[in-house]
Motif scaffolding. Structure first.
Motif, PDB file in Angstrom:
ATOM      1  N   ILE A  23       0.843  -1.203   0.000  1.00 12.51           N
ATOM      2  CA  ILE A  23       0.000   0.000   0.000  1.00 12.51           C
ATOM      3  C   ILE A  23       0.879   1.255   0.000  1.00 12.51           C
ATOM      4  O   ILE A  23       0.661   2.188  -0.781  1.00 12.51           O
ATOM      5  CB  ILE A  23      -0.951  -0.004   1.219  1.00 12.51           C
ATOM      6  N   ALA A  24       1.908   1.254   0.850  1.00  8.04           N
ATOM      7  CA  ALA A  24       2.777   2.433   0.946  1.00  8.04           C
ATOM      8  C   ALA A  24       3.456   2.712  -0.388  1.00  8.04           C
ATOM      9  O   ALA A  24       3.530   3.866  -0.837  1.00  8.04           O
ATOM     10  CB  ALA A  24       3.822   2.219   2.037  1.00  8.04           C
ATOM     11  N   ALA A  25       3.919   1.640  -1.049  1.00 13.74           N
ATOM     12  CA  ALA A  25       4.593   1.835  -2.332  1.00 13.74           C
ATOM     13  C   ALA A  25       3.617   2.409  -3.353  1.00 13.74           C
ATOM     14  O   ALA A  25       3.966   3.295  -4.136  1.00 13.74           O
ATOM     15  CB  ALA A  25       5.158   0.503  -2.827  1.00 13.74           C
ATOM     16  N   PHE A  26       2.377   1.906  -3.328  1.00 12.04           N
ATOM     17  CA  PHE A  26       1.383   2.365  -4.297  1.00 12.04           C
ATOM     18  C   PHE A  26       1.024   3.833  -4.054  1.00 12.04           C
ATOM     19  O   PHE A  26       1.000   4.647  -4.978  1.00 12.04           O
ATOM     20  CB  PHE A  26       0.143   1.473  -4.207  1.00 12.04           C
ATOM     21  N   VAL A  27       0.800   4.155  -2.780  1.00  9.29           N
ATOM     22  CA  VAL A  27       0.483   5.548  -2.434  1.00  9.29           C
ATOM     23  C   VAL A  27       1.668   6.448  -2.794  1.00  9.29           C
ATOM     24  O   VAL A  27       1.499   7.525  -3.388  1.00  9.29           O
ATOM     25  CB  VAL A  27       0.148   5.657  -0.927  1.00  9.29           C
ATOM     26  N   GLY A  28       2.873   5.957  -2.473  1.00  8.82           N
ATOM     27  CA  GLY A  28       4.077   6.721  -2.792  1.00  8.82           C
ATOM     28  C   GLY A  28       4.190   6.991  -4.281  1.00  8.82           C
ATOM     29  O   GLY A  28       4.607   8.067  -4.713  1.00  8.82           O
ATOM     30  N   ALA A  29       3.781   5.999  -5.088  1.00 11.18           N
ATOM     31  CA  ALA A  29       3.860   6.150  -6.539  1.00 11.18           C
ATOM     32  C   ALA A  29       2.836   7.168  -7.026  1.00 11.18           C
ATOM     33  O   ALA A  29       3.150   8.031  -7.845  1.00 11.18           O
ATOM     34  CB  ALA A  29       3.616   4.799  -7.208  1.00 11.18           C
ATOM     35  N   ARG A  30       1.606   7.085  -6.505  1.00 12.00           N
ATOM     36  CA  ARG A  30       0.551   8.002  -6.960  1.00 12.00           C
ATOM     37  C   ARG A  30       0.859   9.431  -6.547  1.00 12.00           C
ATOM     38  O   ARG A  30       0.644  10.368  -7.303  1.00 12.00           O
ATOM     39  CB  ARG A  30      -0.827   7.599  -6.388  1.00 12.00           C
ATOM     40  N   GLN A  31       1.348   9.585  -5.310  1.00 11.27           N
ATOM     41  CA  GLN A  31       1.569  10.946  -4.802  1.00 11.27           C
ATOM     42  C   GLN A  31       2.995  11.431  -5.036  1.00 11.27           C
ATOM     43  O   GLN A  31       3.355  12.516  -4.596  1.00 11.27           O
ATOM     44  CB  GLN A  31       1.262  10.979  -3.306  1.00 11.27           C
ATOM     45  N   ARG A  32       3.781  10.617  -5.677  1.00 15.98           N
ATOM     46  CA  ARG A  32       5.191  10.931  -5.912  1.00 15.98           C
ATOM     47  C   ARG A  32       5.883  11.322  -4.606  1.00 15.98           C
ATOM     48  O   ARG A  32       6.611  12.314  -4.539  1.00 15.98           O
ATOM     49  CB  ARG A  32       5.338  12.039  -6.939  1.00 15.98           C
ATOM     50  N   SER A  33       5.620  10.537  -3.592  1.00 15.12           N
ATOM     51  CA  SER A  33       6.185  10.851  -2.285  1.00 15.12           C
ATOM     52  C   SER A  33       7.322   9.895  -1.968  1.00 15.12           C
ATOM     53  O   SER A  33       7.135   8.679  -1.930  1.00 15.12           O
ATOM     54  CB  SER A  33       5.089  10.738  -1.213  1.00 15.12           C
TER      55      SER A  33
ATOM     56  N   ARG B 179       8.901   9.677   0.787  1.00 10.34           N
ATOM     57  CA  ARG B 179       8.825   9.137   2.140  1.00 10.34           C
ATOM     58  C   ARG B 179       8.106   7.803   2.154  1.00 10.34           C
ATOM     59  O   ARG B 179       8.554   6.843   2.756  1.00 10.34           O
ATOM     60  CB  ARG B 179       8.119  10.136   3.061  1.00 10.34           C
ATOM     61  N   PHE B 180       6.975   7.752   1.441  1.00 10.62           N
ATOM     62  CA  PHE B 180       6.204   6.513   1.389  1.00 10.62           C
ATOM     63  C   PHE B 180       7.003   5.394   0.734  1.00 10.62           C
ATOM     64  O   PHE B 180       7.000   4.267   1.192  1.00 10.62           O
ATOM     65  CB  PHE B 180       4.893   6.740   0.626  1.00 10.62           C
ATOM     66  N   VAL B 181       7.673   5.743  -0.360  1.00 12.63           N
ATOM     67  CA  VAL B 181       8.416   4.707  -1.092  1.00 12.63           C
ATOM     68  C   VAL B 181       9.533   4.160  -0.219  1.00 12.63           C
ATOM     69  O   VAL B 181       9.754   2.942  -0.162  1.00 12.63           O
ATOM     70  CB  VAL B 181       8.975   5.276  -2.411  1.00 12.63           C
ATOM     71  N   GLU B 182      10.202   5.062   0.488  1.00  9.57           N
ATOM     72  CA  GLU B 182      11.287   4.578   1.348  1.00  9.57           C
ATOM     73  C   GLU B 182      10.755   3.705   2.477  1.00  9.57           C
ATOM     74  O   GLU B 182      11.348   2.698   2.850  1.00  9.57           O
ATOM     75  CB  GLU B 182      12.089   5.752   1.907  1.00  9.57           C
ATOM     76  N   SER B 183       9.603   4.097   2.985  1.00  6.14           N
ATOM     77  CA  SER B 183       8.965   3.297   4.035  1.00  6.14           C
ATOM     78  C   SER B 183       8.627   1.900   3.499  1.00  6.14           C
ATOM     79  O   SER B 183       8.838   0.889   4.175  1.00  6.14           O
ATOM     80  CB  SER B 183       7.709   4.018   4.511  1.00  6.14           C
ATOM     81  N   ALA B 184       8.122   1.852   2.250  1.00  6.81           N
ATOM     82  CA  ALA B 184       7.790   0.563   1.642  1.00  6.81           C
ATOM     83  C   ALA B 184       9.049  -0.283   1.471  1.00  6.81           C
ATOM     84  O   ALA B 184       9.044  -1.501   1.664  1.00  6.81           O
ATOM     85  CB  ALA B 184       7.123   0.777   0.292  1.00  6.81           C
ATOM     86  N   GLN B 185      10.123   0.408   1.134  1.00 11.11           N
ATOM     87  CA  GLN B 185      11.390  -0.294   0.955  1.00 11.11           C
ATOM     88  C   GLN B 185      11.847  -0.932   2.270  1.00 11.11           C
ATOM     89  O   GLN B 185      12.269  -2.080   2.302  1.00 11.11           O
ATOM     90  CB  GLN B 185      12.430   0.719   0.502  1.00 11.11           C
ATOM     91  N   ASN B 186      11.699  -0.160   3.353  1.00 11.57           N
ATOM     92  CA  ASN B 186      12.027  -0.730   4.658  1.00 11.57           C
ATOM     93  C   ASN B 186      11.120  -1.910   4.974  1.00 11.57           C
ATOM     94  O   ASN B 186      11.551  -2.893   5.581  1.00 11.57           O
ATOM     95  CB  ASN B 186      11.876   0.330   5.759  1.00 11.57           C
TER      96      ASN B 186
END
Lengths: 659, 142
Positions: free
Chosen positions: A21-31, A33-40
């Motif tokens: 979910i975090a990666a998807f949200v990060g992708a949509r919002q170009r954020s 922070r979310f992508v890094e959180s998903a990576q963790n």
């Protein structure tokens, strides 16, 4: 302690879902922070699943029979290596292995930061979602850490058929292939979701794709070898649904390996390259559906016979993946148009389309053959079985064409066939013709083996011709000696020479299959000790027999009475081998008899002996088989492995030195 | 200059259309061939399962079928010298003698469900080329 394992799995389910979910949200919002959180999150999943896997291994090795899985598949008699391999003896452990491999691969994929920025979050989301699905299956139904309230003193033990080196390596390699096919699929889906549809993603996933293809292919070959030395019916491939299930994604994957090259080099086949990895991935799930879901009627394997709950989840996930991917492909269809059109049928581009069609056709044939008995039963109420002749007759012709194309395609150029290509093709054609005539004179008279000889010779000469031309050209231009020129060629054009080697490996496998299919000889003989029989060029003498009891107390699957016979194999009056075919009676099992074959193997042929029956006075029935050229199948597998490794080996270091 | 460019462009387009047509025809031929390979072989390679009752009702037919029934314990006769196995399979309607040239399968005993592949010969004996016994395996328990 076992509850720690269960909790690790529950947590990995939650964390991977969060990651997706975090990666998807990060992708949509170009954020970021979310992508890094998903990576963790995917790192955490890898750590949790590794913990769970180590725990399961620990329980298996230390005989903790309170854990149901340990109780069901091991006993105190079981040697260490088979206690470790018990990890993947059942459904729960197989799923955990799959998830473990996927979790590790995901971390490696995510590590590379050179991907296009818009694509990476979607890649992460797809991989994490697949992890979520596998973790969900275990948490919802197949928890490997389920325990009994009391601790049994002894386990049931492993099925004797699974006690074989093949069992130690076949499933992990196969599951590595299944897990690895998630990666090309995730790349394709990420490209579709992000709309970043340049051909860059094909380059980025090239190694992953070859790696998945190789793991699956080698896994299938090891499975064939295991079946040959362990199942004791004299063959290596029975077209059983379970074998077919792993072959179908490999066939589609083979199409994709070629198709991806077309996109990378020519900007073509772009829709194919979205459809094929999706299909390969879905078919890996389908393979689990076949082996565990109870939808397929199988004679050989006693797999679950009615529809299991896991089947519904798998079908739902497959439907979701297919529905999602194909709608996205349709939505992005304008961006997926090819940069070029095929201008001539007789060009390398034309042949690559043919290769795609042929491999997909072969995949379709195997798929239909696998589901046909179940469909006939479900739709028309008929109990039908489809025998091996269906596959041989339907796939045989396709394979002939595929092998021919293998000889022609690398020789001819892009865009169109030139006169020079024709000259280069005429030498192998002529050589193959001569060799076929020689084979005919030497006694190969049936049509299929003759055709097979002709096309295999054609491909080998065509490959030799290409290497020789390269070598001579290099020598002329640089003045290097032959050995040095060959080494520089190999290191400079690794992809091309790797591919040549892979093709050579396939040809060797084809030779092995042709020999063992058409020139197999069988005989059934009853012998008393001291008597002998003639089998082909060999004389086989039955020397003696024995019976002994092994592991009597406490009684487990490993407890057995072993009946053994000793045979001497002579060729031209000199002894070449001693064979000990035997049978064991495992009195605790529902299927107590286990037969162990004995094989005398050479490059020319295998002498394969099965102990069929043994009377009290030593009168024994033997099934003796001569299997010509079987060893070339395994040798071909080795060449294929080597060739693929050469093609995928990172070129970075060599290049850095050259620069 | 522009005329020439246009002409060659049109020519290229024409070639492309022609190429595409040939290409579609070629692809279609391959698909038809694959479909034909499947359809023409699926019938010939199927063997139907028939119960003892159905086999007895149909009578000797000499076609390749798979007969299913339960093994009759007392009927098992094994000749280790000739390696010939005789037994009967039965269901509620009656029993059928089976002859198989080969070793007795490991699970051959009273009451096991058997699948015999072969032909119901005019001699009234089912001549089997393969005997499969349905075994409950560990996987099935799950």
């Amino acid at each position: 302690m076992a509850s720690l394992g269960s909790w690790a799995l529950v947590l990995s389910l939650v964390v991977s879902l969060y990651g997706a979910i975090a990666a998807f949200v990060g992708a949509r919002q170009r954020s970021r922070r979310f992508v890094e959180s998903a990576q963790n999150a995917v790192w955490a999943v890898a750590a949790l699943v590794t913990l769970a896997s180590i725990l399961l291994l620990y329980f298996l090795i230390t005989h903790d029979f309170q854990v149901k899985y340990v109780y069901q598949y091991t006993s105190t008699h079981l040697p260490l290596v088979y206690r470790i391999s018990a990890f993947w003896a059942g459904q729960e452990g197989s799923l955990l292995l799959w998830l473990w491999l996927l979790a590790i691969l995901t971390v490696i994929v995510v590590q590379h930061r050179d991907r296009p920025r818009q694509v990476r979050p979607y890649l992460l989301a797809t991989l994490a979602l697949t992890e979520t699905f596998l973790a969900f299956l275990m948490v919802a139904m197949d928890n490997p850490f389920a325990t009994y309230s009391a601790r049994p003193l002894e386990g049931v033990g492993m099925l004797p058929l699974l006690e074989n080196p093949g069992m130690v390596i076949h499933p992990p390699v196969l599951f590595l292939g299944y897990a690895a096919y998630t990666v090309p699929f995730a790349f394709a889906l990420a490209a579709l979701m992000s709309g970043e549809l340049s051909t860059a993603w094909v380059k980025a996933m090239r190694r992953w794709n070859l790696f998945a293809w190789l793991s699956l292919g080698v896994g299938i070959l090891i499975g064939a070898w295991w079946s040959y030395v362990e199942l004791g019916w004299g063959g290596y491939w029975a077209w059983d649904p379970v074998e077919n299930a792993s072959l179908i994604p490999w066939l589609i994957g083979t199409a994709f390996v070629h198709s991806a090259m077309m996109e990378e080099r020519r900007g073509m086949h772009r829709v194919w390259n979205m459809v094929l990895p999706t299909l390969a991935f879905v078919l890996c799930l389908f393979a689990t559906l076949v082996t565990r879901g109870g939808i397929i009627v199988s004679d050989l394997h006693g797999f679950a016979s009615n529809l299991q709950p896991i089947a519904y989840y798998l079908l739902a996930f497959i439907a979701l993946v297919l529905g999602g991917s194909f709608s996205l492909i349709y939505y992005r269809r304008r961006q997926l148009e090819s940069e070029r059109q095929v201008e001539h049928l007789l060009s390398r581009e034309g042949f690559f389309v043919l290769v795609n069609l042929l491999f997909c056709g072969a995949g379709l044939i195997v798929f239909l053959g696998t589901v046909y008995p179940s469909l006939a039963q479900a739709l028309r109420g008929l109990q039908v079985s489809l025998d091996a002749s269906f596959y041989n007759r339907a796939i045989g012709p396709l394979m002939v064409v595929i092998v021919c194309v293998m000889g022609i395609c690398p020789v001819i150029g892009w865009q169109r066939l030139s006169a020079k290509n024709m000259t280069n093709l005429s030498f192998p054609l002529l050589a193959a013709l001569v060799l076929t005539v020689v084979a005919f004179i030497l006694g190969i008279t049936e049509p299929f083996p003759l055709i097979s000889t002709a096309i295999c010779a054609f491909v080998i000469f065509s490959l030799l011709g290409m290497v020789t031309r390269d070598l001579l050209a290099r020598r002329r231009s640089t003045g290097e000696n032959y050995a040095r020129a060959l080494i520089t060629l190999l290191s400079k054009a690794r992809r091309r020479y790797g591919a040549y080697l892979v093709h050579l490996g396939i040809i060797l496998i084809a030779i092995g299959i042709t020999g063992s299919t058409f020139y197999k000889r069988e005989q059934l003989v009853a012998l008393s000790p001291g008597e002998s029989t003639v089998l082909g060029d060999y004389r086989v003498q039955y020397e003696d027999y024995s019976a002994e009891t092994l592991n009597p107390e406490p009684a487990t699957s490993q407890s057995r009475i072993r009946y053994a016979t000793t045979l001497s194999v002579y060729r031209a009056d000199s002894k070449v081998s001693t064979l000990v075919p035997h049978k064991s009676y495992h009195w605790t099992l529902d299927t107590p008899w286990v037969t162990e074959v004995a094989i005398y193997s050479s490059l020319k042929e295998d002498v394969y002996v099965i102990l069929a029956s043994l009377e009290e006075d030593g009168l024994a029935g033997f099934e003796m088989i001569i299997n010509p050229l079987v060893n070339w199948i395994w040798i071909g597998g080795g060449v294929l492995l080597l060739g693929t490794l050469i093609a995928v080996w990172p070129e970075g270091r060599a290049k850095a030195v050259e620069d | 200059m522009t005329e020439l460019g246009l002409a060659s462009q049109a020519q290229a387009q024409g070639r492309r259309m022609g190429g595409r047509m040939r290409f579609i025809i070629g692809g279609a031929i391959i698909i038809v061939v694959i479909a034909w390979l499947i359809l023409s072989n699926i019938g010939g390679s199927s063997t139907y399962y028939l119960t003892v009752e159905e086999l007895l009702a149909e009578g000797p037919s000499n076609r390749l079928v798979r007969g299913t029934g339960f093994i009759v314990g007392q009927s098992i006769e094994w000749d280790p010298q000739q390696m010939v196995l005789r037994f009967e399979i039965a269901d509620e309607s009656g029993s059928l003698p089976v002859l198989y040239k080969g070793p007795p399968p490991d699970l051959l005993e009273e009451g096991t469900q058997a699948v015999v592949e072969g032909r119901y010969a005019s001699s009234g004996v089912f001549e089997a080329t393969a005997v499969l016994l349905k075994c409950p395996s560990k996987y099935a328990e799950e």
